[in-house]
Scaffold this motif. Structure first.
Motif, PDB file in Angstrom:
ATOM      1  N   ASN A  44      84.208 101.639 -31.446  1.00 30.77           N
ATOM      2  CA  ASN A  44      82.759 101.727 -31.287  1.00 30.77           C
ATOM      3  C   ASN A  44      82.402 101.322 -29.866  1.00 30.77           C
ATOM      4  OD1 ASN A  44      82.054 102.173 -34.218  1.00 30.77           O
ATOM      5  ND2 ASN A  44      83.110 100.222 -34.360  1.00 30.77           N
ATOM      6  N   SER A  45      81.320 101.883 -29.366  1.00 26.47           N
ATOM      7  CA  SER A  45      80.894 101.525 -28.019  1.00 26.47           C
ATOM      8  C   SER A  45      80.176 100.180 -28.033  1.00 26.47           C
ATOM      9  CB  SER A  45      79.978 102.607 -27.446  1.00 26.47           C
ATOM     10  OG  SER A  45      78.813 102.733 -28.227  1.00 26.47           O
ATOM     11  N   GLY A  46      80.219  99.500 -26.904  1.00 22.51           N
ATOM     12  CA  GLY A  46      79.570  98.205 -26.789  1.00 22.51           C
ATOM     13  C   GLY A  46      80.095  97.502 -25.551  1.00 22.51           C
ATOM     14  N   LEU A  47      79.616  96.303 -25.269  1.00 19.72           N
ATOM     15  CA  LEU A  47      80.078  95.527 -24.127  1.00 19.72           C
ATOM     16  C   LEU A  47      80.385  94.110 -24.586  1.00 19.72           C
ATOM     17  CD1 LEU A  47      77.691  96.621 -21.222  1.00 19.72           C
ATOM     18  CD2 LEU A  47      80.166  97.004 -21.366  1.00 19.72           C
ATOM     19  N   SER A  48      81.485  93.558 -24.071  1.00 24.82           N
ATOM     20  CA  SER A  48      81.835  92.191 -24.446  1.00 24.82           C
ATOM     21  C   SER A  48      82.716  91.567 -23.383  1.00 24.82           C
ATOM     22  CB  SER A  48      82.558  92.156 -25.799  1.00 24.82           C
ATOM     23  OG  SER A  48      83.817  92.809 -25.711  1.00 24.82           O
ATOM     24  N   VAL A  49      82.681  90.239 -23.313  1.00 22.28           N
ATOM     25  CA  VAL A  49      83.667  89.484 -22.557  1.00 22.28           C
ATOM     26  C   VAL A  49      84.841  89.289 -23.508  1.00 22.28           C
ATOM     27  CG1 VAL A  49      84.197  87.269 -21.478  1.00 22.28           C
ATOM     28  CG2 VAL A  49      81.990  88.359 -21.061  1.00 22.28           C
ATOM     29  N   ALA A  50      85.990  89.841 -23.151  1.00 18.12           N
ATOM     30  CA  ALA A  50      87.116  89.923 -24.071  1.00 18.12           C
ATOM     31  C   ALA A  50      87.706  88.555 -24.388  1.00 18.12           C
ATOM     32  CB  ALA A  50      88.183  90.830 -23.481  1.00 18.12           C
ATOM     33  N   ALA A  51      88.073  88.382 -25.641  1.00 15.08           N
ATOM     34  CA  ALA A  51      88.755  87.166 -26.071  1.00 15.08           C
ATOM     35  C   ALA A  51      90.178  87.155 -25.534  1.00 15.08           C
ATOM     36  CB  ALA A  51      88.767  87.099 -27.597  1.00 15.08           C
ATOM     37  N   ASP A  52      90.704  85.954 -25.308  1.00 18.62           N
ATOM     38  CA  ASP A  52      92.076  85.696 -24.884  1.00 18.62           C
ATOM     39  C   ASP A  52      92.336  86.025 -23.413  1.00 18.62           C
ATOM     40  OD1 ASP A  52      92.848  84.860 -27.473  1.00 18.62           O
ATOM     41  OD2 ASP A  52      93.170  86.941 -28.075  1.00 18.62           O
ATOM     42  N   TYR A  53      91.543  86.910 -22.821  1.00 20.45           N
ATOM     43  CA  TYR A  53      91.758  87.315 -21.431  1.00 20.45           C
ATOM     44  C   TYR A  53      90.668  86.783 -20.508  1.00 20.45           C
ATOM     45  CZ  TYR A  53      94.793  90.366 -24.041  1.00 20.45           C
ATOM     46  OH  TYR A  53      95.751  90.828 -24.918  1.00 20.45           O
ATOM     47  N   SER A  54      89.785  85.938 -21.045  1.00 21.28           N
ATOM     48  CA  SER A  54      88.684  85.350 -20.276  1.00 21.28           C
ATOM     49  C   SER A  54      88.756  83.834 -20.446  1.00 21.28           C
ATOM     50  CB  SER A  54      87.332  85.885 -20.781  1.00 21.28           C
ATOM     51  OG  SER A  54      87.316  87.299 -20.755  1.00 21.28           O
ATOM     52  N   ARG A  55      88.619  83.106 -19.351  1.00 21.69           N
ATOM     53  CA  ARG A  55      88.783  81.654 -19.453  1.00 21.69           C
ATOM     54  C   ARG A  55      88.233  80.939 -18.229  1.00 21.69           C
ATOM     55  NH1 ARG A  55      95.031  79.925 -18.192  1.00 21.69           N
ATOM     56  NH2 ARG A  55      94.977  80.387 -15.968  1.00 21.69           N
ATOM     57  N   LEU A  56      88.063  79.633 -18.376  1.00 22.98           N
ATOM     58  CA  LEU A  56      87.680  78.730 -17.289  1.00 22.98           C
ATOM     59  C   LEU A  56      88.763  77.671 -17.169  1.00 22.98           C
ATOM     60  CD1 LEU A  56      84.211  77.069 -16.671  1.00 22.98           C
ATOM     61  CD2 LEU A  56      86.288  75.698 -16.680  1.00 22.98           C
ATOM     62  N   THR A  57      89.248  77.472 -15.955  1.00 20.65           N
ATOM     63  CA  THR A  57      90.243  76.433 -15.690  1.00 20.65           C
ATOM     64  C   THR A  57      89.659  75.430 -14.709  1.00 20.65           C
ATOM     65  OG1 THR A  57      92.084  77.979 -16.006  1.00 20.65           O
ATOM     66  CG2 THR A  57      92.554  75.943 -14.812  1.00 20.65           C
ATOM     67  N   LEU A  58      89.763  74.159 -15.045  1.00 24.01           N
ATOM     68  CA  LEU A  58      89.381  73.083 -14.128  1.00 24.01           C
ATOM     69  C   LEU A  58      90.643  72.349 -13.713  1.00 24.01           C
ATOM     70  CD1 LEU A  58      87.326  71.164 -12.739  1.00 24.01           C
ATOM     71  CD2 LEU A  58      87.383  69.801 -14.839  1.00 24.01           C
ATOM     72  N   ILE A  59      90.917  72.341 -12.413  1.00 24.89           N
ATOM     73  CA  ILE A  59      92.029  71.557 -11.868  1.00 24.89           C
ATOM     74  C   ILE A  59      91.438  70.250 -11.361  1.00 24.89           C
ATOM     75  CG2 ILE A  59      93.910  71.489 -10.201  1.00 24.89           C
ATOM     76  CD1 ILE A  59      93.860  74.544 -10.184  1.00 24.89           C
ATOM     77  N   ALA A  60      91.803  69.163 -12.011  1.00 24.61           N
ATOM     78  CA  ALA A  60      91.214  67.856 -11.724  1.00 24.61           C
ATOM     79  C   ALA A  60      91.837  67.244 -10.470  1.00 24.61           C
ATOM     80  CB  ALA A  60      91.427  66.933 -12.918  1.00 24.61           C
ATOM     81  N   VAL A  86      91.877  73.766 -19.577  1.00 25.94           N
ATOM     82  CA  VAL A  86      91.696  75.217 -19.696  1.00 25.94           C
ATOM     83  C   VAL A  86      90.888  75.513 -20.962  1.00 25.94           C
ATOM     84  CG1 VAL A  86      92.808  77.473 -19.804  1.00 25.94           C
ATOM     85  CG2 VAL A  86      93.913  75.594 -18.562  1.00 25.94           C
ATOM     86  N   ILE A  87      89.780  76.226 -20.782  1.00 27.93           N
ATOM     87  CA  ILE A  87      88.938  76.623 -21.910  1.00 27.93           C
ATOM     88  C   ILE A  87      88.999  78.144 -22.012  1.00 27.93           C
ATOM     89  CG2 ILE A  87      86.669  76.437 -22.996  1.00 27.93           C
ATOM     90  CD1 ILE A  87      86.034  74.135 -21.096  1.00 27.93           C
ATOM     91  N   THR A  88      89.603  78.634 -23.066  1.00 27.23           N
ATOM     92  CA  THR A  88      89.831  80.067 -23.235  1.00 27.23           C
ATOM     93  C   THR A  88      88.903  80.636 -24.294  1.00 27.23           C
ATOM     94  OG1 THR A  88      92.170  79.762 -22.693  1.00 27.23           O
ATOM     95  CG2 THR A  88      91.567  81.825 -23.779  1.00 27.23           C
ATOM     96  N   VAL A  89      88.290  81.777 -23.993  1.00 27.26           N
ATOM     97  CA  VAL A  89      87.441  82.477 -24.960  1.00 27.26           C
ATOM     98  C   VAL A  89      88.333  83.023 -26.075  1.00 27.26           C
ATOM     99  CG1 VAL A  89      85.872  84.423 -25.319  1.00 27.26           C
ATOM    100  CG2 VAL A  89      85.751  83.093 -23.194  1.00 27.26           C
ATOM    101  N   LYS A  90      88.030  82.687 -27.320  1.00 25.52           N
ATOM    102  CA  LYS A  90      88.859  83.128 -28.445  1.00 25.52           C
ATOM    103  C   LYS A  90      88.160  84.108 -29.367  1.00 25.52           C
ATOM    104  CE  LYS A  90      92.416  82.123 -29.120  1.00 25.52           C
ATOM    105  NZ  LYS A  90      93.651  82.753 -28.593  1.00 25.52           N
ATOM    106  N   ALA A  91      86.879  84.315 -29.200  1.00 28.52           N
ATOM    107  CA  ALA A  91      86.145  85.329 -29.960  1.00 28.52           C
ATOM    108  C   ALA A  91      85.307  86.111 -28.960  1.00 28.52           C
ATOM    109  CB  ALA A  91      85.254  84.688 -31.026  1.00 28.52           C
ATOM    110  N   PRO A  92      85.319  87.442 -29.005  1.00 30.31           N
ATOM    111  CA  PRO A  92      84.597  88.229 -28.006  1.00 30.31           C
ATOM    112  C   PRO A  92      83.131  87.823 -27.895  1.00 30.31           C
ATOM    113  CG  PRO A  92      85.937  89.652 -29.389  1.00 30.31           C
ATOM    114  CD  PRO A  92      85.973  88.289 -30.017  1.00 30.31           C
ATOM    115  N   VAL A  93      82.636  87.731 -26.658  1.00 27.81           N
ATOM    116  CA  VAL A  93      81.222  87.444 -26.413  1.00 27.81           C
ATOM    117  C   VAL A  93      80.546  88.793 -26.186  1.00 27.81           C
ATOM    118  CG1 VAL A  93      79.563  86.201 -25.000  1.00 27.81           C
ATOM    119  CG2 VAL A  93      81.843  85.230 -25.369  1.00 27.81           C
TER     120      VAL A  93
END
Length: 330
Positions: free
Chosen positions: A221-237, A244-251
């Protein structure tokens, strides 16, 4: 014949593994949460937005009558109509929104010059912009993605884990990513601040790929999303360690962003259907059945203006979620 089809359908349903029916729908996965504690000043070292332009998704061919009357077992999807200018607009908007949200959450954000002008980054190698990567998706699936950086950042940098490459072409990118990761860690230690790395992968189809429960095959189906598992934020302290905070459900966002068209030719459909029916009848007769399944080609045409708005909205929602989780760790 109806009884046979019903029996086959029930057997196929019961054969689905439990993991395929009930996927983990937690919105994020957090690794190293303690490393983000106390980090209030940050520099943004990378903010990359990728766009999937092509994906080939497949399930195991069911063959026989299920292949003839069931769903698609292989789908090739292609996105058209998205220009480099449109992708750059999305990357710039997503970055500006991210910085605004990060600042509103109480973080002090350094200017890019503080990080990129530091000696710690002297050996980091910027990738070409745009950056094309053959990516590995869920099992049995692969795709092509193009990454852009915002104009406010002088280099397109990645660290290990920012993408899952497919094939030999990604070897050089992975080597550069390792050097960048060390450079970011050195800067974090020397400057006493956190370094943030963000990657979003924009998917143009709400596609149920292998691993998601979809009775009878792949649904596209057509639509737009930030893909799960391939999108993330990394903070190097400042310690050099990562959260590391990884998206696990499509946004995903809803809207009229894309038009979908079944681009499979009539001749291909007829050929596949005939082959599957023949294989199914052979199986019924006890002669064995050929395993073909269905192959479909889908073309997705982006609507200028609407596509950029939808993709930027999806990225903003992902940023809200990730920054919210990061702030809670602080």
């Amino acid at each position: 014949m109806r009884k046979l089809l019903s029996a086959l359908a029930v057997a196929a349903l019961l054969a689905q593994p439990a993991a395929a029916i009930a996927r983990d729908q937690e919105p994020v996965k957090i690794s190293g949460p303690a490393n983000a504690k106390g980090v209030g000043t940050v520099a943004i070292g990378a903010f990359n937005v990728g766009f999937i332009f092509e994906s080939i998704d497949q399930t195991q061919a069911s063959g026989g009558l299920m292949g003839a009357f069931g769903g698609t077992t292989k789908a090739k999807s292609e996105l058209v109509g998205v220009t480099p200018a449109m992708m750059q607009t999305i990357a710039d908007a997503a970055y500006a929104d991210f910085v605004a949200q990060l600042t509103a959450s109480g973080y002090a954000v350094q200017t890019p010059a503080d990080l990129f002008g530091h000696a710690a980054l002297a050996r980091s190698k910027s990738q070409d912009v745009p950056l094309d990567i053959n990516i590995a998706l869920e099992k049995g699936s692969k795709g092509k993605a193009t990454y852009f950086k915002p104009n406010d950042l002088p280099s397109l940098l990645m660290i290990p884990g920012d993408f899952l490459g497919s094939g030999m072409s990604s070897i050089g990118i992975n080597m550069a990513a390792g050097q960048t990761g060390m450079a970011f860690a050195n800067y974090a230690k020397q400057a006493g601040v956190g370094v943030i790395d963000v990657v979003y992968l924009i998917d143009f189809s709400n596609q149920k790929r292998p691993g998601a429960f979809s009775f009878g095959g792949i649904q596209v189906n057509s639509g737009l999303s930030v893909a799960a598992d391939y999108s993330r934020l990394t903070l190097i302290a400042p310690s050099g360690k990562q959260s590391v905070i990884t998206v696990k459900a499509p946004v995903a966002v809803e809207g009229d962003f894309i038009e979908k068209d079944d681009a499979t030719s009539g001749a291909d459909k007829a050929l596949q259907s005939g082959a599957n029916v023949a294989g199914g009848l052979a199986a019924v007769a006890g002669l064995g059945g050929l395993r073909f399944g269905k192959t479909r080609k889908f073309e997705f045409a982006a609507k200028p203006g609407a596509y950029e708005e939808g993709a930027a909205k999806a990225a903003s929602l992902a940023s809200e979620m990730l920054i919210g989780r990061l702030g809670a760790l602080r």
